[in-house]
Design a protein around this motif. Structure first.
Motif, PDB file in Angstrom:
ATOM      1  N   LYS A  35       1.998 -92.489 -18.303  1.00 34.32           N
ATOM      2  CA  LYS A  35       1.518 -91.280 -18.952  1.00 34.32           C
ATOM      3  C   LYS A  35       1.454 -90.129 -17.954  1.00 34.32           C
ATOM      4  CE  LYS A  35      -2.407 -89.527 -21.627  1.00 34.32           C
ATOM      5  NZ  LYS A  35      -3.757 -89.846 -22.163  1.00 34.32           N
ATOM      6  N   ILE A  36       1.885 -88.955 -18.409  1.00 31.23           N
ATOM      7  CA  ILE A  36       1.812 -87.763 -17.563  1.00 31.23           C
ATOM      8  C   ILE A  36       0.343 -87.429 -17.294  1.00 31.23           C
ATOM      9  CG2 ILE A  36       2.463 -85.340 -17.358  1.00 31.23           C
ATOM     10  CD1 ILE A  36       4.811 -87.234 -17.339  1.00 31.23           C
ATOM     11  N   ASP A  38      -3.124 -85.736 -16.894  1.00 27.28           N
ATOM     12  CA  ASP A  38      -3.734 -84.667 -17.687  1.00 27.28           C
ATOM     13  C   ASP A  38      -3.808 -83.360 -16.913  1.00 27.28           C
ATOM     14  OD1 ASP A  38      -4.141 -86.231 -19.952  1.00 27.28           O
ATOM     15  OD2 ASP A  38      -6.099 -86.940 -19.277  1.00 27.28           O
ATOM     16  N   VAL A  41      -0.601 -81.341 -17.295  1.00 25.69           N
ATOM     17  CA  VAL A  41      -0.501 -80.721 -18.619  1.00 25.69           C
ATOM     18  C   VAL A  41      -1.473 -79.554 -18.733  1.00 25.69           C
ATOM     19  CG1 VAL A  41      -0.702 -81.126 -21.096  1.00 25.69           C
ATOM     20  CG2 VAL A  41       0.238 -82.908 -19.623  1.00 25.69           C
ATOM     21  N   VAL A  63       6.948 -82.425 -16.703  1.00 31.04           N
ATOM     22  CA  VAL A  63       6.420 -82.558 -18.058  1.00 31.04           C
ATOM     23  C   VAL A  63       7.356 -81.826 -19.018  1.00 31.04           C
ATOM     24  CG1 VAL A  63       4.952 -80.526 -17.749  1.00 31.04           C
ATOM     25  CG2 VAL A  63       4.406 -82.181 -19.527  1.00 31.04           C
ATOM     26  N   SER A  64       7.564 -82.417 -20.188  1.00 34.90           N
ATOM     27  CA  SER A  64       8.461 -81.840 -21.180  1.00 34.90           C
ATOM     28  C   SER A  64       7.674 -80.976 -22.163  1.00 34.90           C
ATOM     29  CB  SER A  64       9.194 -82.947 -21.941  1.00 34.90           C
ATOM     30  OG  SER A  64       8.278 -83.711 -22.708  1.00 34.90           O
ATOM     31  N   THR A  66       7.755 -81.310 -25.368  1.00 28.36           N
ATOM     32  CA  THR A  66       7.184 -82.198 -26.380  1.00 28.36           C
ATOM     33  C   THR A  66       5.853 -82.763 -25.927  1.00 28.36           C
ATOM     34  OG1 THR A  66       9.401 -82.788 -27.150  1.00 28.36           O
ATOM     35  CG2 THR A  66       7.596 -84.259 -27.754  1.00 28.36           C
ATOM     36  N   THR A  67       5.762 -83.157 -24.659  1.00 27.78           N
ATOM     37  CA  THR A  67       4.508 -83.678 -24.130  1.00 27.78           C
ATOM     38  C   THR A  67       3.425 -82.610 -24.141  1.00 27.78           C
ATOM     39  OG1 THR A  67       5.688 -85.243 -22.719  1.00 27.78           O
ATOM     40  CG2 THR A  67       3.411 -84.753 -22.138  1.00 27.78           C
ATOM     41  N   GLU A  70       2.232 -82.391 -27.764  1.00 28.13           N
ATOM     42  CA  GLU A  70       1.491 -83.581 -28.190  1.00 28.13           C
ATOM     43  C   GLU A  70       0.126 -83.662 -27.525  1.00 28.13           C
ATOM     44  OE1 GLU A  70       4.060 -86.809 -27.285  1.00 28.13           O
ATOM     45  OE2 GLU A  70       5.317 -86.544 -29.062  1.00 28.13           O
ATOM     46  N   ARG A  71       0.057 -83.391 -26.238  1.00 30.30           N
ATOM     47  CA  ARG A  71      -1.231 -83.443 -25.554  1.00 30.30           C
ATOM     48  C   ARG A  71      -2.150 -82.329 -26.047  1.00 30.30           C
ATOM     49  NH1 ARG A  71      -1.643 -86.023 -20.603  1.00 30.30           N
ATOM     50  NH2 ARG A  71       0.379 -86.894 -21.201  1.00 30.30           N
TER      51      ARG A  71
END
Length: 282
Positions: A35-36, A38, A41, A63-64, A66-67, A70-71
């Protein structure tokens, strides 16, 4: 160059991290990517709030896009952004003290080229898609409530839901509250509402020019300037969903209050490891 100085981003992240939901366990088969973090993000989302732009512009090898979405949605579902704003306001009230006796309310129209929730035809921008923020600020000029609506909405009907943001402080409200408003609120409907809520008021009469520095309304004008000049994502709204729009407003308010808290703390408070000069602390 970071979007915010370390003196702001570090305490903001410490409080934000404390509000995050428990991390999900790793996949039992160990076949998924880790998992990336936090923090990565969070830094990207703060950068997007300050600079604006699409998620793809801020995505990179770490980090993309999409991530990031979503996050963001995960944290919105757990109410992290709203809880962060509430925590920063409570801290300011505890250390410095919020001035809830003098309130100001005003609306601010911004561009919303992507449309979506809380948008409408902006009458001051040739009918293009726009959004209105009805902002409530206290005596220091700190934002304590924001209501989002279409740019075609008048300020007056948004006054009640904006003042209802005071409910976040529970029963810790002063006995006397005065609300400063501009001429757009000059109507018997507004006065009846303020009388119902038990508030005093000072409303600029229609057709009469009053210098803004002769009233306390310059506080709310400065707050609107902090929103639009300090955060690119509040100057041009790019998210279509209401929950995402509210989350960005919560995060921006938390940053504004924290910045003011640090400034006031430097002047009023003392501690053991306090630097000799303020710029060393930043």
């Amino acid at each position: 160059m970071p979007a915010l100085p370390s003196s702001i981003i570090e305490p903001l992240w410490c409080q934000f991290e404390a509000l995050l939901p428990p991390a999900a366990a790793f996949h039992p088969l160990g076949c998924h990517r880790p998992k990336i973090d936090d923090r990565i993000v969070f830094d990207k989302l703060v950068t997007r709030l300050v600079l604006g732009g699409a998620y793809t512009k801020h995505a990179d090898k770490n980090v993309s896009a999409t991530t990031l979405r979503e996050r963001r949605d995960e944290w919105i579902r757990h109410g992290v952004f709203a809880a962060l704003e509430q925590a920063v306001l409570q801290t300011f009230d505890w250390l410095i003290g919020l001035d809830l006796e003098h309130l100001s309310v005003d609306g601010c129209c911004v561009k919303a080229p992507c449309g979506g929730d809380n948008t409408g035809r902006n009458p001051i921008d040739r009918g293009k898609s726009g959004q209105k923020r009805s902002v409530l600020c206290e005596g220091h000029g700190l934002p304590i409530g924001v209501v989002l609506a279409g740019a075609n909405r008048h300020d007056s009907p948004l006054l009640r839901p904006t003042l209802e943001r005071l409910s976040r402080f529970g029963f810790h409200l002063p006995e006397t509250i005065r609300v400063d408003l501009d001429a757009g609120y000059d109507s018997y409907v507004t006065r009846d509402l303020l009388t119902e809520l038990g508030c005093h008021w000072k409303i600029s009469p229609k057709g009469t020019y009053i210098k803004i520095n002769h009233t306390r309304r310059w506080m709310i004008e400065r707050t609107n300037s902090w929103h639009t000049r300090g955060f690119g994502l509040l100057q041009v709204v790019l998210d279509r969903g209401e929950k995402a729009q509210q989350a960005w407003a919560h995060l921006a308010n938390a940053i504004i209050v924290l910045r003011r808290l640090l400034k006031e703390s430097w002047i009023r408070l003392r501690w053991d490891d306090r630097p000799v000069k303020q710029y060393q602390w930043r």
